[in-house]
Design an enzyme around this catalytic site. Structure first.
Site, PDB file in Angstrom:
ATOM      1  N   ASN A  70       0.672  18.191 -31.670  1.00 12.43           N
ATOM      2  CA  ASN A  70       0.443  18.662 -33.022  1.00 12.43           C
ATOM      3  C   ASN A  70      -0.226  17.874 -33.966  1.00 12.43           C
ATOM      4  O   ASN A  70      -0.016  16.610 -34.039  1.00 12.43           O
ATOM      5  CB  ASN A  70       2.064  18.575 -33.630  1.00 12.43           C
ATOM      6  CG  ASN A  70       1.978  19.485 -35.008  1.00 12.43           C
ATOM      7  OD1 ASN A  70       1.207  19.349 -36.027  1.00 12.43           O
ATOM      8  ND2 ASN A  70       2.831  20.219 -35.057  1.00 12.43           N
ATOM      9  N   HIS A 140       3.827  29.346 -30.661  1.00 13.37           N
ATOM     10  CA  HIS A 140       3.802  28.203 -30.122  1.00 13.37           C
ATOM     11  C   HIS A 140       5.203  27.492 -30.247  1.00 13.37           C
ATOM     12  O   HIS A 140       5.999  27.778 -31.271  1.00 13.37           O
ATOM     13  CB  HIS A 140       2.776  27.150 -30.911  1.00 13.37           C
ATOM     14  CG  HIS A 140       3.251  27.075 -32.211  1.00 13.37           C
ATOM     15  ND1 HIS A 140       2.614  28.222 -33.080  1.00 13.37           N
ATOM     16  CD2 HIS A 140       3.295  26.110 -33.248  1.00 13.37           C
ATOM     17  CE1 HIS A 140       2.824  28.089 -34.431  1.00 13.37           C
ATOM     18  NE2 HIS A 140       3.388  26.710 -34.547  1.00 13.37           N
ATOM     19  N   HIS A 142       7.568  24.057 -30.198  1.00 11.65           N
ATOM     20  CA  HIS A 142       7.676  22.662 -30.711  1.00 11.65           C
ATOM     21  C   HIS A 142       8.406  21.915 -29.849  1.00 11.65           C
ATOM     22  O   HIS A 142       9.517  22.380 -29.424  1.00 11.65           O
ATOM     23  CB  HIS A 142       7.945  22.499 -32.202  1.00 11.65           C
ATOM     24  CG  HIS A 142       6.928  22.922 -33.296  1.00 11.65           C
ATOM     25  ND1 HIS A 142       6.005  22.355 -33.781  1.00 11.65           N
ATOM     26  CD2 HIS A 142       6.887  24.126 -33.671  1.00 11.65           C
ATOM     27  CE1 HIS A 142       5.175  22.958 -34.669  1.00 11.65           C
ATOM     28  NE2 HIS A 142       5.732  24.288 -34.489  1.00 11.65           N
TER      29      HIS A 142
END
Length: 178
Positions: A70, A140, A142
């Site tokens: 990230n 997406h 995490h």
């Protein structure tokens, strides 16, 4: 406002008792937030796989999914499992994509534990803008490593997140262990 000596505080009547929080006002960004002047660069998650792994912070590539750090991590090692295919909703993943997102998530947890001895993890997806997705158009997952005491006084008192490692170093460490 900017004066001859730099930025100046602007008072406002009726705002209540000062709370000691510092606030950064960026009214020039309102157009971006509202969408009227967003750069039309396309989807970053679609463009990342076109770059070199080191430049894109990609840790690993699978058949239908890749793992990437990230760019704005909550903690060192905060990464995402991202399908190559531009798809927004979890229910629209193919069975193969669903399995590979899960496998990449499991593998990421193992790698992060091996490399940095994480005590726990926050894992999840924000589905839609209203749910907090920064890039809602491309799903997406995490994977955020957590350690006892990682939420110290800095974010609460200092409104600052301290990250003890540069992204390139984190990427290399995790990519090597992957």
């Amino acid at each position: 406002m900017t004066g001859p000596d730099g930025p100046e505080a602007v008072g406002q009547d009726g705002v209540g008792v000062p709370d000691a929080l510092q606030r950064l006002w960026t009214p020039h960004r309102l157009a971006y937030v509202q969408g009227s002047k967003r750069p039309d660069e396309g989807c970053p998650f679609c463009h990342l796989p076109e770059k070199r792994d080191e430049d894109a912070l990609i840790l690993a590539r699978g058949k239908t999914v890749y793992a990437v750090l990230n760019l704005y991590p909550y903690n060192p090692g905060h990464l995402m499992a991202v399908p190559y295919r531009h798809v927004a909703d979890y229910t629209d993943l193919t069975p193969e994509e669903t399995v590979e997102v899960a496998e990449f998530t499991q593998h990421a947890m193992r790698v992060i534990r091996e490399v940095s001895s994480a005590h726990g993890f926050n894992i999840g997806m924000n589905q839609g803008v209203i749910a907090g997705a920064g890039i809602a158009a491309h799903l997406h997952q995490h994977v955020v490593p957590r350690w006892g005491g990682d939420a110290n006084f800095m974010p609460v008192i200092g409104h600052t997140k301290v990250l003890p490692q540069l992204l390139g170093e984190t990427r290399q460490l995790l990519a090597d262990a992957w």
